[in-house]
Design a protein around this motif. Structure first.
Motif, PDB file in Angstrom:
ATOM      1  N   GLY A  31       0.808  -1.217   0.000  1.00  0.00           N
ATOM      2  CA  GLY A  31       0.000   0.000   0.000  1.00  0.00           C
ATOM      3  C   GLY A  31       0.841   1.266   0.000  1.00  0.00           C
ATOM      4  N   GLN A  32       2.079   1.164   0.445  1.00  0.00           N
ATOM      5  CA  GLN A  32       2.957   2.334   0.472  1.00  0.00           C
ATOM      6  C   GLN A  32       3.296   2.823  -0.930  1.00  0.00           C
ATOM      7  OE1 GLN A  32       6.415   1.660   2.864  1.00  0.00           O
ATOM      8  NE2 GLN A  32       5.249   1.818   4.768  1.00  0.00           N
ATOM      9  N   ARG A  33       3.405   1.917  -1.883  1.00  0.00           N
ATOM     10  CA  ARG A  33       3.738   2.339  -3.256  1.00  0.00           C
ATOM     11  C   ARG A  33       2.676   3.284  -3.792  1.00  0.00           C
ATOM     12  NH1 ARG A  33       5.041  -3.072  -3.839  1.00  0.00           N
ATOM     13  NH2 ARG A  33       3.160  -3.418  -5.069  1.00  0.00           N
ATOM     14  N   ASP A  34       1.422   3.000  -3.510  1.00  0.00           N
ATOM     15  CA  ASP A  34       0.344   3.880  -3.961  1.00  0.00           C
ATOM     16  C   ASP A  34       0.320   5.165  -3.148  1.00  0.00           C
ATOM     17  OD1 ASP A  34      -0.496   2.051  -5.876  1.00  0.00           O
ATOM     18  OD2 ASP A  34      -1.803   1.022  -4.436  1.00  0.00           O
ATOM     19  N   SER A  35       0.624   5.059  -1.874  1.00  0.00           N
ATOM     20  CA  SER A  35       0.558   6.220  -0.982  1.00  0.00           C
ATOM     21  C   SER A  35       1.608   7.276  -1.299  1.00  0.00           C
ATOM     22  CB  SER A  35       0.728   5.774   0.474  1.00  0.00           C
ATOM     23  OG  SER A  35      -0.322   4.930   0.852  1.00  0.00           O
ATOM     24  N   ARG A  36       2.716   6.866  -1.825  1.00  0.00           N
ATOM     25  CA  ARG A  36       3.803   7.833  -2.050  1.00  0.00           C
ATOM     26  C   ARG A  36       3.453   8.888  -3.092  1.00  0.00           C
ATOM     27  NH1 ARG A  36       8.190   3.988  -5.070  1.00  0.00           N
ATOM     28  NH2 ARG A  36       6.836   3.507  -6.815  1.00  0.00           N
ATOM     29  N   ARG A  37       2.477   8.597  -3.952  1.00  0.00           N
ATOM     30  CA  ARG A  37       2.048   9.601  -4.938  1.00  0.00           C
ATOM     31  C   ARG A  37       1.523  10.866  -4.262  1.00  0.00           C
ATOM     32  NH1 ARG A  37      -1.762   6.222  -8.642  1.00  0.00           N
ATOM     33  NH2 ARG A  37      -1.769   4.974  -6.784  1.00  0.00           N
ATOM     34  N   PHE A  38       0.990  10.727  -3.070  1.00  0.00           N
ATOM     35  CA  PHE A  38       0.487  11.869  -2.315  1.00  0.00           C
ATOM     36  C   PHE A  38       1.578  12.929  -2.146  1.00  0.00           C
ATOM     37  CE2 PHE A  38      -0.258  14.046   1.709  1.00  0.00           C
ATOM     38  CZ  PHE A  38      -1.586  14.433   1.603  1.00  0.00           C
ATOM     39  N   CYS A  39       2.804  12.491  -2.013  1.00  0.00           N
ATOM     40  CA  CYS A  39       3.933  13.390  -1.742  1.00  0.00           C
ATOM     41  C   CYS A  39       4.441  14.135  -2.975  1.00  0.00           C
ATOM     42  CB  CYS A  39       5.105  12.601  -1.157  1.00  0.00           C
ATOM     43  SG  CYS A  39       4.738  11.723   0.353  1.00  0.00           S
ATOM     44  N   PHE A  40       4.120  13.673  -4.149  1.00  0.00           N
ATOM     45  CA  PHE A  40       4.737  14.216  -5.352  1.00  0.00           C
ATOM     46  C   PHE A  40       4.483  15.699  -5.575  1.00  0.00           C
ATOM     47  CE2 PHE A  40       5.015   9.798  -7.514  1.00  0.00           C
ATOM     48  CZ  PHE A  40       6.033   9.455  -6.643  1.00  0.00           C
ATOM     49  N   THR A  41       3.404  16.243  -5.065  1.00  0.00           N
ATOM     50  CA  THR A  41       3.129  17.672  -5.241  1.00  0.00           C
ATOM     51  C   THR A  41       3.392  18.481  -3.976  1.00  0.00           C
ATOM     52  OG1 THR A  41       0.802  17.347  -4.704  1.00  0.00           O
ATOM     53  CG2 THR A  41       1.413  17.262  -7.046  1.00  0.00           C
ATOM     54  N   CYS A  42       4.009  17.874  -3.002  1.00  0.00           N
ATOM     55  CA  CYS A  42       4.288  18.569  -1.740  1.00  0.00           C
ATOM     56  C   CYS A  42       5.454  19.547  -1.923  1.00  0.00           C
ATOM     57  CB  CYS A  42       4.626  17.560  -0.653  1.00  0.00           C
ATOM     58  SG  CYS A  42       4.923  18.338   0.954  1.00  0.00           S
ATOM     59  N   PRO A  43       5.312  20.776  -1.439  1.00  0.00           N
ATOM     60  CA  PRO A  43       6.371  21.771  -1.626  1.00  0.00           C
ATOM     61  C   PRO A  43       7.621  21.508  -0.788  1.00  0.00           C
ATOM     62  CG  PRO A  43       4.621  22.684  -0.289  1.00  0.00           C
ATOM     63  CD  PRO A  43       4.137  21.349  -0.778  1.00  0.00           C
ATOM     64  N   VAL A  44       7.535  20.647   0.205  1.00  0.00           N
ATOM     65  CA  VAL A  44       8.692  20.377   1.065  1.00  0.00           C
ATOM     66  C   VAL A  44       9.082  18.900   1.023  1.00  0.00           C
ATOM     67  CG1 VAL A  44       8.381  22.358   2.593  1.00  0.00           C
ATOM     68  CG2 VAL A  44       7.189  20.207   3.092  1.00  0.00           C
ATOM     69  N   ARG A  45       8.854  18.296  -0.095  1.00  0.00           N
ATOM     70  CA  ARG A  45       9.158  16.874  -0.255  1.00  0.00           C
ATOM     71  C   ARG A  45      10.631  16.570   0.014  1.00  0.00           C
ATOM     72  NH1 ARG A  45       8.754  13.737  -5.965  1.00  0.00           N
ATOM     73  NH2 ARG A  45       9.626  11.780  -5.252  1.00  0.00           N
ATOM     74  N   THR A  46      11.512  17.421  -0.468  1.00  0.00           N
ATOM     75  CA  THR A  46      12.945  17.202  -0.292  1.00  0.00           C
ATOM     76  C   THR A  46      13.335  17.281   1.176  1.00  0.00           C
ATOM     77  OG1 THR A  46      13.323  18.146  -2.474  1.00  0.00           O
ATOM     78  CG2 THR A  46      15.238  17.966  -1.039  1.00  0.00           C
ATOM     79  N   GLU A  47      12.834  18.286   1.878  1.00  0.00           N
ATOM     80  CA  GLU A  47      13.139  18.434   3.308  1.00  0.00           C
ATOM     81  C   GLU A  47      12.618  17.242   4.097  1.00  0.00           C
ATOM     82  OE1 GLU A  47      13.132  22.563   1.602  1.00  0.00           O
ATOM     83  OE2 GLU A  47      11.855  20.805   1.383  1.00  0.00           O
ATOM     84  N   CYS A  48      11.435  16.786   3.738  1.00  0.00           N
ATOM     85  CA  CYS A  48      10.816  15.645   4.408  1.00  0.00           C
ATOM     86  C   CYS A  48      11.666  14.384   4.211  1.00  0.00           C
ATOM     87  CB  CYS A  48       9.408  15.456   3.858  1.00  0.00           C
ATOM     88  SG  CYS A  48       8.503  14.086   4.562  1.00  0.00           S
TER      89      CYS A  48
END
Length: 141
Positions: A31-48
């Motif tokens: 389920g994590q593979r599908d969930s990671r798409r949520f992060c793709f538009t996050c402005p602080v993805r790199t920091e996270c």
């Protein structure tokens, strides 16, 4: 060490998962593979992602990477002391390359930056002979 990338501001306040339901980021298994798409538009993805790697966070999707992906990355690059510093430098190089082209809309990293990032993270794939020639300036082997 993470000050190079995050400065003194709290990146968590700008995280997409802070304003939307983030329960789906803490699922187990496939389920994590599908969930990671949520992060793709996050402005602080790199920091996270840098935070999760530097703190060795074991559970959940962070910065668009699953638990398994982060473990594999850490295993292949055990000498990296600060992921925040490494990712910050890659971001700075990307912005500099984008500025040099004069195209602020450019979203694709230049080949040299992609190669440096892939080498630093241990995700470099074996290049085809013609790609090797482009990268090295020589003839294909």
């Amino acid at each position: 060490m993470g000050a190079e990338m995050t400065g003194t501001w709290n990146w968590r306040a700008a995280a997409r998962c802070r304003t939307q339901d983030a329960e789906g980021l803490f699922v187990t298994g496939a389920g994590q593979r599908d969930s990671r798409r949520f992060c793709f538009t996050c402005p602080v993805r790199t920091e996270c992602l840098a935070h999760a790697l530097d703190q060795r966070i074991e559970f959940g999707v962070w910065g668009g990477m699953t638990e398994r992906e982060r473990r594999a990355l850490l295993r292949t690059r055990p000498t990296i002391r600060s992921w925040a510093q490494l990712l910050g430098q890659a971001r700075t190089a990307h912005y500099a390359a984008t500025a040099a082209t004069g195209d602020a809309r450019r979203t694709c990293l230049p080949a040299a930056v992609r190669t440096a990032w892939a080498t630093a993270t241990g995700t470099a794939r074996t290049a085809r002979p013609t790609q090797q020639a482009e990268l090295t300036g020589g003839k294909p082997r």
